[in-house]
Each structure stands twice: as C-alpha cells, then as structure tokens.
Motif scaffolding. Structure first.
Motif, PDB file in Angstrom:
ATOM      1  N   ASP A   1     -37.493 -49.328  35.405  1.00  0.00           N
ATOM      2  CA  ASP A   1     -37.793 -49.257  36.836  1.00  0.00           C
ATOM      3  C   ASP A   1     -38.853 -50.282  37.236  1.00  0.00           C
ATOM      4  O   ASP A   1     -38.718 -50.958  38.251  1.00  0.00           O
ATOM      5  CB  ASP A   1     -38.263 -47.856  37.236  1.00  0.00           C
ATOM      6  CG  ASP A   1     -37.145 -46.823  37.199  1.00  0.00           C
ATOM      7  OD1 ASP A   1     -35.951 -47.227  37.224  1.00  0.00           O
ATOM      8  OD2 ASP A   1     -37.456 -45.627  37.129  1.00  0.00           O
TER       9      ASP A   1
ATOM     10  N   MET B   1     -30.291 -56.858  33.590  1.00  0.00           N
ATOM     11  CA  MET B   1     -31.616 -56.255  33.469  1.00  0.00           C
ATOM     12  C   MET B   1     -31.827 -55.593  32.106  1.00  0.00           C
ATOM     13  O   MET B   1     -32.900 -55.733  31.520  1.00  0.00           O
ATOM     14  CB  MET B   1     -31.789 -55.229  34.597  1.00  0.00           C
ATOM     15  CG  MET B   1     -33.187 -54.757  34.802  1.00  0.00           C
ATOM     16  SD  MET B   1     -34.270 -55.928  35.627  1.00  0.00           S
ATOM     17  CE  MET B   1     -33.528 -56.062  37.226  1.00  0.00           C
TER      18      MET B   1
ATOM     19  N   TYR C   1     -29.500 -62.358  35.894  1.00  0.00           N
ATOM     20  CA  TYR C   1     -30.661 -63.101  36.372  1.00  0.00           C
ATOM     21  C   TYR C   1     -30.948 -64.329  35.522  1.00  0.00           C
ATOM     22  O   TYR C   1     -30.702 -64.336  34.335  1.00  0.00           O
ATOM     23  CB  TYR C   1     -31.891 -62.182  36.347  1.00  0.00           C
ATOM     24  CG  TYR C   1     -31.708 -60.940  37.174  1.00  0.00           C
ATOM     25  CD1 TYR C   1     -32.092 -60.911  38.509  1.00  0.00           C
ATOM     26  CD2 TYR C   1     -31.130 -59.801  36.628  1.00  0.00           C
ATOM     27  CE1 TYR C   1     -31.905 -59.776  39.279  1.00  0.00           C
ATOM     28  CE2 TYR C   1     -30.942 -58.659  37.392  1.00  0.00           C
ATOM     29  CZ  TYR C   1     -31.333 -58.655  38.717  1.00  0.00           C
ATOM     30  OH  TYR C   1     -31.136 -57.540  39.475  1.00  0.00           O
TER      31      TYR C   1
ATOM     32  N   ALA D   1     -37.412 -53.726  37.199  1.00  0.00           N
ATOM     33  CA  ALA D   1     -36.597 -53.958  38.398  1.00  0.00           C
ATOM     34  C   ALA D   1     -37.480 -54.331  39.591  1.00  0.00           C
ATOM     35  O   ALA D   1     -37.144 -55.230  40.370  1.00  0.00           O
ATOM     36  CB  ALA D   1     -35.755 -52.729  38.713  1.00  0.00           C
TER      37      ALA D   1
ATOM     38  N   SER E   1     -37.355 -58.014  41.257  1.00  0.00           N
ATOM     39  CA  SER E   1     -37.093 -58.061  42.690  1.00  0.00           C
ATOM     40  C   SER E   1     -38.156 -58.894  43.414  1.00  0.00           C
ATOM     41  O   SER E   1     -37.838 -59.702  44.290  1.00  0.00           O
ATOM     42  CB  SER E   1     -37.049 -56.643  43.259  1.00  0.00           C
ATOM     43  OG  SER E   1     -36.881 -56.675  44.653  1.00  0.00           O
TER      44      SER E   1
END
Length: 120
Positions: A50, A33, A76, A53, A57
C-alpha cells in the motif's frame, strides 16, 4: 524510540530514490507493482505494498515514473526526470549530513534564489 537509521530509511526522499533505482529505464522492461516490491525488499525496503502504491503514485504525478496497462495490469518504469531528481535528492541528503562553511551556505542560498526566480 525509533533507530535513527530506520528513520532515515523511512524518509520519503530516500524511499523515492530506492524506487527509482529499482525501476527499469525503458517501457519494454516495465514491471508491475508486486515485482517492484520484491526487488525493493531485497535491498531493505520495509514498506508495505500500500505504501509503495502511494509512493509510486506520487512519482507518477511528479513526472518521474511512467506507467501503462498491460493485460489490465499497470506496469512501471523510470523516466529521465526521475533519474535527475534522484541525483538531486541524493546530493541534498548528503549535503544535509555534512559540515559546511558559511561561504558554502551562502553559495547554496544563492543557488536556491536562482531556482526561485526561475519559478516566478
């Protein structure tokens, strides 16, 4: 009041497209990330780690991005579905911003109906 171009950048579809384009296309090149955020920041991505993320997700849940754990850290990469959905989102964003005729709109409504019927 927010600048219209800033609002455009903040839109979810546009953020998703930026993320997909920044991710490698193979598991062997997968990135964590933090590295992804660095790459995105160079291209004007203004969201926090944040928010990234949350976005990643959502893309994982949608089957557009995959991840694995390497040394206890998630890495990822983009899947084929992610590339397809990015093309679709890009086309829809462009379409939203252009002038179309009544005939064009009817054709789009027909396409949407076909898609709806496939889901049923």
């Amino acid at each position: 009041m927010q600048n219209p171009s800033e609002e455009f950048r903040r839109r979810t579809g546009h953020r998703f497209n930026q993320i997909i384009r920044a991710l490698p296309k193979s598991e062997s090149e997968a990135v964590p990330m933090g590295i992804l955020l660095e790459k995105l920041s160079k291209f004007g991505y203004k969201e926090s780690l944040d928010q990234l993320a949350v976005d990643v997700s959502a893309l994982v849940k949608r089957g557009e991005v995959a991840f694995s754990l390497v040394s206890g850290k998630a890495v990822y990469w983009v899947l084929g579905k992610g590339m397809f959905e990015t093309r679709k989102r890009t086309a829809l964003i462009k379409l939203h911003n252009m002038e179309i005729t009544e005939e064009d709109l009817k054709a789009l409504e027909g396409l949407a109906q076909i898609g709806r019927e496939k889901l049923e």
